[in-house]
Design an enzyme around this catalytic site. Sequence first.
Site, PDB file in Angstrom:
ATOM      1  N   ARG A   1      -3.222   0.106  -1.037  1.00  0.00           N
ATOM      2  CA  ARG A   1      -2.318  -0.425  -2.054  1.00  0.00           C
ATOM      3  C   ARG A   1      -2.346   0.518  -3.248  1.00  0.00           C
ATOM      4  O   ARG A   1      -3.415   0.992  -3.658  1.00  0.00           O
ATOM      5  CB  ARG A   1      -2.738  -1.824  -2.519  1.00  0.00           C
ATOM      6  CG  ARG A   1      -2.380  -2.953  -1.545  1.00  0.00           C
ATOM      7  CD  ARG A   1      -0.876  -3.120  -1.317  1.00  0.00           C
ATOM      8  NE  ARG A   1      -0.561  -4.118  -0.311  1.00  0.00           N
ATOM      9  CZ  ARG A   1      -0.225  -3.857   0.962  1.00  0.00           C
ATOM     10  NH1 ARG A   1      -0.150  -2.609   1.389  1.00  0.00           N
ATOM     11  NH2 ARG A   1       0.073  -4.828   1.791  1.00  0.00           N
TER      12      ARG A   1
ATOM     13  N   GLN B   1       6.732  -1.281  -6.431  1.00  0.00           N
ATOM     14  CA  GLN B   1       7.621  -0.975  -5.305  1.00  0.00           C
ATOM     15  C   GLN B   1       8.919  -1.764  -5.444  1.00  0.00           C
ATOM     16  O   GLN B   1       8.851  -2.964  -5.690  1.00  0.00           O
ATOM     17  CB  GLN B   1       6.918  -1.316  -3.984  1.00  0.00           C
ATOM     18  CG  GLN B   1       5.737  -0.413  -3.735  1.00  0.00           C
ATOM     19  CD  GLN B   1       5.132  -0.537  -2.347  1.00  0.00           C
ATOM     20  OE1 GLN B   1       4.154   0.104  -2.059  1.00  0.00           O
ATOM     21  NE2 GLN B   1       5.693  -1.336  -1.476  1.00  0.00           N
TER      22      GLN B   1
HETATM   23  P1  NAI Z   1      -9.387  -5.798   7.105  1.00  0.00           P
HETATM   24  O1  NAI Z   1      -9.490  -7.127   6.452  1.00  0.00           O
HETATM   25  O2  NAI Z   1      -9.575  -5.695   8.576  1.00  0.00           O
HETATM   26  O3  NAI Z   1     -10.423  -4.783   6.419  1.00  0.00           O
HETATM   27  C1  NAI Z   1     -10.567  -4.652   5.047  1.00  0.00           C
HETATM   28  C2  NAI Z   1     -11.983  -4.159   4.758  1.00  0.00           C
HETATM   29  O4  NAI Z   1     -12.065  -3.810   3.374  1.00  0.00           O
HETATM   30  C3  NAI Z   1     -13.058  -5.220   5.024  1.00  0.00           C
HETATM   31  O5  NAI Z   1     -14.056  -4.698   5.864  1.00  0.00           O
HETATM   32  C4  NAI Z   1     -13.594  -5.534   3.636  1.00  0.00           C
HETATM   33  O6  NAI Z   1     -14.958  -5.903   3.637  1.00  0.00           O
HETATM   34  C5  NAI Z   1     -13.351  -4.219   2.921  1.00  0.00           C
HETATM   35  N1  NAI Z   1     -13.360  -4.339   1.471  1.00  0.00           N
HETATM   36  C6  NAI Z   1     -12.865  -5.314   0.683  1.00  0.00           C
HETATM   37  N2  NAI Z   1     -13.136  -5.071  -0.594  1.00  0.00           N
HETATM   38  C7  NAI Z   1     -13.826  -3.906  -0.646  1.00  0.00           C
HETATM   39  C8  NAI Z   1     -14.384  -3.149  -1.692  1.00  0.00           C
HETATM   40  N3  NAI Z   1     -14.364  -3.570  -2.961  1.00  0.00           N
HETATM   41  N4  NAI Z   1     -14.996  -1.988  -1.379  1.00  0.00           N
HETATM   42  C9  NAI Z   1     -15.087  -1.580  -0.085  1.00  0.00           C
HETATM   43  N5  NAI Z   1     -14.590  -2.272   0.964  1.00  0.00           N
HETATM   44  C10 NAI Z   1     -13.964  -3.426   0.667  1.00  0.00           C
HETATM   45  O7  NAI Z   1      -7.972  -5.236   6.670  1.00  0.00           O
HETATM   46  P2  NAI Z   1      -7.088  -4.090   7.372  1.00  0.00           P
HETATM   47  O8  NAI Z   1      -6.254  -4.673   8.447  1.00  0.00           O
HETATM   48  O9  NAI Z   1      -7.972  -2.942   7.693  1.00  0.00           O
HETATM   49  O10 NAI Z   1      -6.107  -3.710   6.170  1.00  0.00           O
HETATM   50  C11 NAI Z   1      -6.629  -3.213   4.952  1.00  0.00           C
HETATM   51  C12 NAI Z   1      -5.521  -3.103   3.917  1.00  0.00           C
HETATM   52  O11 NAI Z   1      -4.606  -2.066   4.282  1.00  0.00           O
HETATM   53  C13 NAI Z   1      -4.627  -4.340   3.775  1.00  0.00           C
HETATM   54  O12 NAI Z   1      -5.227  -5.346   2.984  1.00  0.00           O
HETATM   55  C14 NAI Z   1      -3.396  -3.750   3.142  1.00  0.00           C
HETATM   56  O13 NAI Z   1      -3.525  -3.738   1.731  1.00  0.00           O
HETATM   57  C15 NAI Z   1      -3.359  -2.317   3.660  1.00  0.00           C
HETATM   58  N6  NAI Z   1      -2.275  -2.125   4.649  1.00  0.00           N
HETATM   59  C16 NAI Z   1      -1.295  -1.205   4.368  1.00  0.00           C
HETATM   60  C17 NAI Z   1      -0.227  -1.039   5.223  1.00  0.00           C
HETATM   61  C18 NAI Z   1       0.837  -0.011   4.954  1.00  0.00           C
HETATM   62  O14 NAI Z   1       1.914  -0.087   5.542  1.00  0.00           O
HETATM   63  N7  NAI Z   1       0.594   0.975   4.128  1.00  0.00           N
HETATM   64  C19 NAI Z   1      -0.074  -1.875   6.430  1.00  0.00           C
HETATM   65  C20 NAI Z   1      -1.223  -2.719   6.701  1.00  0.00           C
HETATM   66  C21 NAI Z   1      -2.247  -2.870   5.796  1.00  0.00           C
END
Ligand code: NAI
Length: 358
Positions: free
Chosen positions: A256, A285
């Site tokens: 993000r 955005q």
């Molecule tokens: P997920 O929930 O599987 O993994 C997120 C990880 O981030 C978790 O392991 C969590 O513990 C960790 N995390 C949370 N806060 C943290 C912090 N302060 N420091 C370090 N690690 C932290 O989520 P997933 O599926 O991997 O997606 C992650 C993010 O990617 C989404 O929330 C979204 O914002 C972004 N995304 C972007 C897309 C795009 O089109 N550019 C599409 C899909 C997701």
Amino acid sequence: MKVLAILYKGGKAAKEEPRLLGTVENELGIRQFLESQGHEYIVSDSKDGPDSVFQKHIVDAEILITTPFHPGYLTAELFEKAKKLKVCVTAGVGSDHIDLNAAVKHGAQVLEVTGSNVVSVAEHVVLSILLLVKNFIPAHEMIERGDWQVSDVARNAFDLEGKVVGTIGAGRIGYRVLQRLVPFDCKELLYYDYAPLPEAAAKALNARRVEDLKDFVSQCDVITVNCPLHEGTKGLINADLLKHFKKGAWLVNTARGAICDKDAVAEALKSGQLRGYAGDVWNVQPAPRDHVWRTAKNPLGGGNGMVPHYSGTTLDAQERYANGTKSIIENYFAGKPQEPANIIIGVGKYETKAYGQR
Ligand code: NAI
């Protein structure tokens, strides 16, 4: 019941390509499904200001569908007006555009199509790392200009082999990025996440966890951001943290935009503290025309791999998140339990552990 969807306008492309399901024109392919059951389905890209379709219809919608690609920002203030709202469905992954604490307070559920586009993003991250490290974009631009001066681009081109690559967030996307990097023979694969990977998963990649963020960034040649945006990650990559990066590191952010401080990143790129910045997510955005990330360059005139927010909306991903949105709504209509992994906010509480430690 009223179902409100805020999607992005697809224009000519969406008329010609029906697989652009996440657009206003193609409506996630669920109009017939909803209307055949007597529901009203309002679809629009108008999302900002009191006269927007979003704000007009949120007052009596029971289901809200939004997409991170064109986020309808559901603030605490709007929640106050959304008296009938029961379910917010994110067509995709990443629900930071919904005020999640307000959702808890109001007893509205927030559901995502978890996993629907994680491979799409992980592939894009690997692409972005390579194009920065190889100085690819300036090399291609040189060719289009009609020039041919190999040394001008080779002077800032490197190999990924032997470099240290680290991910902030080792969830579905972060882990898949590391998995895909294994054959590149990096010096080390690191991760920073408050949730440690299961031992076997870390071992399979030979990935090492670093618990202190400054220590982590100081060891990486390449950093990729793959955590959600929440109170604990907003502005995480700021001027102070950037000082701890290795001089000339590459940074890729497809998580993000607001996780990075816009001006601090642009400054770091201009000064050469960062050799490159790439990604598809922006703090606002659509990004304004004069957004500094569109044009910021490193001192050698390259290092910018920014694109519009599309890594998670490939045609393959759109099929998956459109189907997933429909299943979530079917479950809701039928009173069936939702897939646990899709529940970000259950009724009155956080179900996910990924949006900060609480
Ligand atoms: P997920 O929930 O599987 O993994 C997120 C990880 O981030 C978790 O392991 C969590 O513990 C960790 N995390 C949370 N806060 C943290 C912090 N302060 N420091 C370090 N690690 C932290 O989520 P997933 O599926 O991997 O997606 C992650 C993010 O990617 C989404 O929330 C979204 O914002 C972004 N995304 C972007 C897309 C795009 O089109 N550019 C599409 C899909 C997701």
